[in-house]
Write an enzyme that holds these catalytic residues in place. Structure first.
Site, short mmCIF file in Angstrom:
data_model
loop_
_atom_site.label_atom_id
_atom_site.label_comp_id
_atom_site.label_asym_id
_atom_site.label_seq_id
_atom_site.Cartn_x
_atom_site.Cartn_y
_atom_site.Cartn_z
CD GLN A 180 9.57 -34.19 23.48
OE1 GLN A 180 10.03 -34.60 24.46
NE2 GLN A 180 9.68 -34.79 21.98
CG ASN A 181 14.83 -31.61 19.55
OD1 ASN A 181 13.98 -32.28 20.48
ND2 ASN A 181 14.62 -31.58 18.05
CG ASP A 217 18.27 -28.75 17.64
OD1 ASP A 217 18.36 -29.90 17.67
OD2 ASP A 217 17.57 -27.82 17.37
CG HIS A 248 11.17 -29.51 26.54
ND1 HIS A 248 11.40 -30.72 26.40
CD2 HIS A 248 10.25 -28.96 27.32
CE1 HIS A 248 10.52 -31.50 26.70
NE2 HIS A 248 9.88 -30.90 26.82
CB CYS A 305 20.73 -9.91 33.59
SG CYS A 305 19.24 -8.63 32.63
CB CYS A 340 18.24 -6.70 36.04
SG CYS A 340 18.80 -7.88 36.26
N GLY A 391 11.28 -39.32 16.27
CA GLY A 391 12.53 -39.23 16.73
C GLY A 391 12.28 -38.80 18.54
CB THR A 392 9.71 -38.03 21.07
OG1 THR A 392 10.29 -38.10 22.68
CG2 THR A 392 8.71 -38.26 20.60
CG ASN A 428 12.31 -44.11 17.62
OD1 ASN A 428 13.67 -44.39 17.69
ND2 ASN A 428 11.63 -42.82 18.53
#
Ligand code: APR
Length: 261
Positions: free
Chosen positions: A110-111, A113, A128, A156, A159, A196-197, A222
């Site tokens: 989900q990270n 980074d 994500h 961009c 465009c 870790g979630t 966790n």
């Protein structure tokens, strides 16, 4: 990885080591907690989490970006600097080793980074997106920045459209490829490792539920209880930067004991 388990070191649970040591396909889901020991704040940890000091609806929604793109970019540029100056930690590195030990491993994160990739993880499903990429709002593709810039807002190169970070904001769809591949892995794996979630944000939190419904062992790593804890088969309570190296060490020792070269 075959044969019986060895006694697990402190903090580990024998059953978790055994489940992993006989696994054919391991599905791993990581969240912000695995990057906490790299100095990147999680989202929901009481005082230190990003959402303790910032309001997600003002920063991580398409509406917020439409309302004030400069304000949103300032926050993302701050996070990018933090991420660029951080390093993968022992938890990220242990997953690279686990991928070598396991016959098959799917890593869903989900990270945003990119630390799994920087640690050397061969294949990472970016559920994500990735904060270090820009996406063109007009063409909806990952794009280069126009060298001329565009004031405080990146444009961009092809465009001239406004660029945004290539991440999934609240209310937006998960990238289809990652969505399908992650679901396939949860439907095929014989061990699910949730690291870790807080297991609060869907559809990512639904992946462990698929594994639970199939009756395959679910292992949670966790330091604190989460919504998944009471359903998990094995709970390894502690920071992933400590637990994961010990877990992989136990598996590696088991492997070499069973398959002396
Ligand atoms: N090791 C392992 N886990 C840790 C550590 C650590 N060192 N430190 C904290 N944690 C745990 C916390 O106890 C918490 O359960 O990591 C979890 C982080 O939870 P969140 O901050 O909710 O992050 P995450 O689950 O990844 O959030 C999901 O929500 O805000 C959105 O898009 C964002 O991807 C994110 C999604």
């Amino acid at each position: 990885m075959s044969g019986g388990p060895l006694p697990p070191p402190d903090g580990l649970v024998a059953g978790a080591v055994e489940a992993l040591s006989s696994a054919r396909h391991v599905c791993v889901l990581t969240g912000a907690g695995i990057s906490a020991e790299s100095g990147i704040p999680t989202f929901r940890d009481a005082l230190t989490g990003l959402w303790a000091s910032f309001r997600p609806e003002e920063l991580a929604t398409p509406e917020a970006f439409e309302r004030d793109p400069e304000f949103v970019w300032q926050w993302y540029e701050w996070r990018r600097e933090l991420i660029r100056s951080s390093q993968p930690n022992a938890g990220h590195l242990a997953l690279v080793r686990l991928a070598r030990l396991a016959p098959s491993l799917t890593l869903v994160t989900q990270n945003v980074d990119g630390l799994h990739q920087r640690a050397g993880s061969p294949l990472v499903l970016e559920y994500h997106g990735n904060i270090l990429r820009d996406r063109c709002v007009v063409e909806q593709i990952v794009a280069e920045r126009s060298p001329g810039g565009g004031g405080n807002l990146p444009r961009c190169a092809s465009c001239g459209g406004l660029l945004r970070p290539d991440v999934v904001w609240f209310g937006e769809m998960i990238p289809v490829e990652a969505l399908v591949a992650a679901e396939d892995a949860a439907n095929d794996c014989d061990v699910f490792l949730s690291i870790g979630t807080s297991s609060l944000v869907y559809p990512a939190a639904g992946l462990a539920e698929i594994a639970l419904q199939r009756g395959v062992p679910v292992i949670e790593v966790n330091p604190s209880p989460t919504d998944l804890t009471r359903h998990a088969d094995f709970v390894l309570r502690g920071p992933s930067g400590t637990i994961l190296p010990a877990l992989v060490e136990a598996l590696g020792q088991g492997d070499s004991a069973r398959n002396p070269q």
